[in-house]
Design a protein around this motif. Structure first.
Motif, PDB file in Angstrom:
ATOM      1  N   VAL A 173      -0.516  -2.031  -6.684  1.00  0.00           N
ATOM      2  CA  VAL A 173       0.748  -1.356  -6.401  1.00  0.00           C
ATOM      3  C   VAL A 173       1.684  -1.470  -7.592  1.00  0.00           C
ATOM      4  CG1 VAL A 173       2.763  -1.305  -4.881  1.00  0.00           C
ATOM      5  CG2 VAL A 173       0.499  -1.810  -3.946  1.00  0.00           C
ATOM      6  N   ALA A 174       2.256  -0.348  -8.001  1.00  0.00           N
ATOM      7  CA  ALA A 174       3.167  -0.322  -9.157  1.00  0.00           C
ATOM      8  C   ALA A 174       4.581  -0.626  -8.690  1.00  0.00           C
ATOM      9  CB  ALA A 174       3.108   1.042  -9.832  1.00  0.00           C
ATOM     10  N   GLY A 175       4.883  -1.886  -8.519  1.00  0.00           N
ATOM     11  CA  GLY A 175       6.210  -2.304  -8.075  1.00  0.00           C
ATOM     12  C   GLY A 175       6.138  -3.708  -7.512  1.00  0.00           C
ATOM     13  N   PRO A 176       7.286  -4.281  -7.139  1.00  0.00           N
ATOM     14  CA  PRO A 176       7.300  -5.623  -6.555  1.00  0.00           C
ATOM     15  C   PRO A 176       6.499  -5.688  -5.253  1.00  0.00           C
ATOM     16  CG  PRO A 176       9.508  -4.951  -7.202  1.00  0.00           C
ATOM     17  CD  PRO A 176       8.646  -3.732  -7.305  1.00  0.00           C
ATOM     18  N   VAL A 177       5.792  -6.777  -5.059  1.00  0.00           N
ATOM     19  CA  VAL A 177       4.991  -6.987  -3.855  1.00  0.00           C
ATOM     20  C   VAL A 177       5.267  -8.396  -3.337  1.00  0.00           C
ATOM     21  CG1 VAL A 177       3.185  -5.355  -4.504  1.00  0.00           C
ATOM     22  CG2 VAL A 177       3.014  -7.735  -5.261  1.00  0.00           C
ATOM     23  N   ALA A 178       4.875  -8.657  -2.094  1.00  0.00           N
ATOM     24  CA  ALA A 178       5.184  -9.961  -1.505  1.00  0.00           C
ATOM     25  C   ALA A 178       4.037 -10.486  -0.657  1.00  0.00           C
ATOM     26  CB  ALA A 178       6.447  -9.871  -0.652  1.00  0.00           C
ATOM     27  N   LEU A 179       3.841 -11.801  -0.734  1.00  0.00           N
ATOM     28  CA  LEU A 179       2.937 -12.531   0.157  1.00  0.00           C
ATOM     29  C   LEU A 179       3.806 -13.417   1.040  1.00  0.00           C
ATOM     30  CD1 LEU A 179      -0.133 -13.901  -1.848  1.00  0.00           C
ATOM     31  CD2 LEU A 179      -0.214 -12.899   0.429  1.00  0.00           C
ATOM     32  N   GLU A 215      -5.600  -2.798 -11.466  1.00  0.00           N
ATOM     33  CA  GLU A 215      -4.601  -2.160 -12.320  1.00  0.00           C
ATOM     34  C   GLU A 215      -3.500  -1.596 -11.440  1.00  0.00           C
ATOM     35  OE1 GLU A 215      -4.233   1.658 -15.369  1.00  0.00           O
ATOM     36  OE2 GLU A 215      -6.214   0.955 -14.689  1.00  0.00           O
ATOM     37  N   ALA A 216      -2.246  -1.868 -11.807  1.00  0.00           N
ATOM     38  CA  ALA A 216      -1.115  -1.380 -11.017  1.00  0.00           C
ATOM     39  C   ALA A 216      -0.934   0.114 -11.251  1.00  0.00           C
ATOM     40  CB  ALA A 216       0.156  -2.142 -11.400  1.00  0.00           C
ATOM     41  N   ARG A 217      -1.206   0.904 -10.224  1.00  0.00           N
ATOM     42  CA  ARG A 217      -1.115   2.355 -10.397  1.00  0.00           C
ATOM     43  C   ARG A 217      -0.543   3.077  -9.175  1.00  0.00           C
ATOM     44  NH1 ARG A 217      -6.368   0.849  -9.619  1.00  0.00           N
ATOM     45  NH2 ARG A 217      -7.407   1.725  -7.800  1.00  0.00           N
ATOM     46  N   GLU A 218      -0.568   2.462  -8.000  1.00  0.00           N
ATOM     47  CA  GLU A 218      -0.118   3.128  -6.781  1.00  0.00           C
ATOM     48  C   GLU A 218       1.398   3.088  -6.634  1.00  0.00           C
ATOM     49  OE1 GLU A 218      -2.658   3.179  -2.943  1.00  0.00           O
ATOM     50  OE2 GLU A 218      -2.853   1.180  -3.793  1.00  0.00           O
ATOM     51  N   GLU A 219       1.992   4.245  -6.374  1.00  0.00           N
ATOM     52  CA  GLU A 219       3.426   4.328  -6.103  1.00  0.00           C
ATOM     53  C   GLU A 219       3.618   4.359  -4.590  1.00  0.00           C
ATOM     54  OE1 GLU A 219       5.946   4.246  -8.146  1.00  0.00           O
ATOM     55  OE2 GLU A 219       4.952   4.449 -10.095  1.00  0.00           O
TER      56      GLU A 219
END
Length: 246
Positions: free
Chosen positions: A112-118, A173-177
């Motif tokens: 994911v192209a952006g901040p993510v959280a666990l 690879e971060a690519r999903e918007e």
């Protein structure tokens, strides 16, 4: 190559109760290149300011504690986040999102192209159903039935290792918007009102129906434009129904 990917990952602890667990989590994060720590309503004995017991366990990771952010709600901890993975070890009647083992999480999270959280729950009973509702994916750690529960820091270590291994190996690879949490929750608020208005469900069955709908839509990994389109569809449908019955 691992560093930019891992810098976008927030580790979120919901209402942690034991200072030493928080310190051990910070150390585990430092071991595997994670640097963003959020604590939701930590117990007063945890902090802030963080208890000395937390620093005892945060060996060489004291800087992570110094930068850790305490917030008042899970929604606040997830502001600006594009994908949320909630972790659980408790079986539920219905999960609001797809369920995957820990080793599959990096392929869903780091792309994911952006901040993510666990998100990790309380030491005593984990996350509530309402907190799980905010997740786009549920991560689990298969364990022996004789002793299924893990310590909070142990759980963080497992997921952190899997993320680091994937990032280090260059397999993601971060690519999903993807749409942010706030945009998705606005869609679910609209959808929740709509299914009551059209009689698709009633107030008693509403939470169950919404968890099933959340699960379906989370599988689609909606983009910002797709969320906007679906909200527009709901609004236009509501407008058309009003004209028909007006």
């Amino acid at each position: 190559m691992s560093e930019p990917l891992l810098k976008r990952v927030r580790i979120v602890l919901v209402e942690p109760q034991e200072p030493m667990n928080v310190g051990a989590v910070a150390r585990a994060m430092k071991n595997f290149g994670l640097s963003q720590l959020y604590l939701v309503n930590p117990h007063p004995r945890v902090g802030p300011p963080w208890a000395r017991e937390a620093y005892w366990l945060a060996v060489h990771a004291e800087d992570l504690l110094d930068r850790a952010q305490a917030v008042g709600s899970l929604r606040e901890a997830l502001e600006g986040v594009h994908l949320v993975v909630a972790t659980t070890g408790r079986p539920r009647e219905l999960y609001p999102a797809p369920v995957v083992p820990a080793w599959e999480v990096p392929g869903r999270l780091l792309t994911v192209a952006g901040p993510v959280a666990l998100v990790f729950g309380r030491e005593t009973f984990g996350l509530t159903n309402e907190e799980l509702d905010l997740a786009h994916l549920i991560g689990t750690i298969p364990t022996a039935p004789e002793q299924p529960s893990l310590n909070l820091a142990q759980a963080v270590v497992v997921f952190a290792y899997e993320l680091y291994k994937a990032a280090l190996g260059g397999s993601v690879e971060a690519r999903e918007e993807l749409a942010e949490v706030a945009a998705l929750e606005a869609l679910f608020d609209d959808l929740g009102r709509y299914v009551l208005e059209i009689g698709f469900t009633d107030a008693h069955r509403h939470p169950y129906a919404m968890r099933r709908l959340r699960r379906i839509l989370h599988k689609a990994r909606l983009s910002p434009g797709e969320v906007q389109l679906l909200r527009g569809l709901l609004h236009q449908s509501r407008f058309a129904m009003g004209k028909k019955h007006g």
